[in-house]
Design a protein around this motif. Structure first.
Motif, short mmCIF file in Angstrom:
data_model
loop_
_atom_site.label_atom_id
_atom_site.label_comp_id
_atom_site.label_asym_id
_atom_site.label_seq_id
_atom_site.Cartn_x
_atom_site.Cartn_y
_atom_site.Cartn_z
N UNK A 71 0.84 -1.19 0.00
CA UNK A 71 0.00 0.00 0.00
C UNK A 71 0.88 1.24 0.00
N UNK A 72 0.41 2.28 -0.64
CA UNK A 72 1.15 3.54 -0.70
C UNK A 72 0.56 4.53 0.30
N UNK A 73 1.22 5.65 0.45
CA UNK A 73 0.70 6.71 1.31
C UNK A 73 -0.68 7.16 0.83
N UNK A 74 -0.84 7.24 -0.48
CA UNK A 74 -2.14 7.62 -1.05
C UNK A 74 -3.21 6.58 -0.70
N UNK A 75 -2.83 5.30 -0.70
CA UNK A 75 -3.74 4.23 -0.31
C UNK A 75 -4.12 4.32 1.16
N UNK A 76 -3.14 4.63 2.00
CA UNK A 76 -3.42 4.81 3.43
C UNK A 76 -4.37 5.98 3.64
N UNK A 77 -4.20 7.04 2.87
CA UNK A 77 -5.10 8.19 2.97
C UNK A 77 -6.50 7.82 2.51
N UNK A 78 -6.61 6.98 1.49
CA UNK A 78 -7.93 6.51 1.03
C UNK A 78 -8.64 5.78 2.16
N UNK A 79 -7.92 4.90 2.84
CA UNK A 79 -8.51 4.18 3.97
C UNK A 79 -8.98 5.16 5.04
#
Length: 101
Positions: A71-79
């Motif tokens: 997971x990327x930082x952008x993915x973590x932000x999506x969560x």
């Protein structure tokens, strides 16, 4: 196609937690639908190191490889931005019922 947003959320959680490697069968969707969601996650920059293998451009999905996915930082932000889903998500074991609602 079933609730793509919930499937994407679940996919990101499972990749983040590295407890399970999700497959299209977990979500009761076709390999092509699952491949589309993974490709979308890659294109949006939510995950890295995943692969969707096709028989050629525009062909059916042959395999989805998530064993090295991260997971990327952008993915973590999506969560984080979709925290309302976190209140009801209980993992892959109960995913099929969760997607229905």
């Amino acid at each position: 196609m079933k609730n793509q947003e919930k499937i994407l959320y679940s996919l990101l959680i499972e990749i983040r937690d590295k407890k399970n490697i999700p497959t299209y069968m977990d979500y009761n969707i076709s390999k092509d639908e699952f491949g589309h969601i993974v490709e979308m996650a890659l294109k949006e920059g939510y995950i890295d190191n995943a692969e969707v293998l096709r028989g050629g451009i525009g062909y059916r999905v042959e395999a989805v490889l998530l064993d090295k996915a991260q997971i990327t930082l952008k993915g973590l932000n999506y969560i984080k931005e979709n925290s309302k889903l976190a209140k009801t998500y209980k993992g892959l074991k109960e995913i099929k019922d969760w997607i229905k609602f």
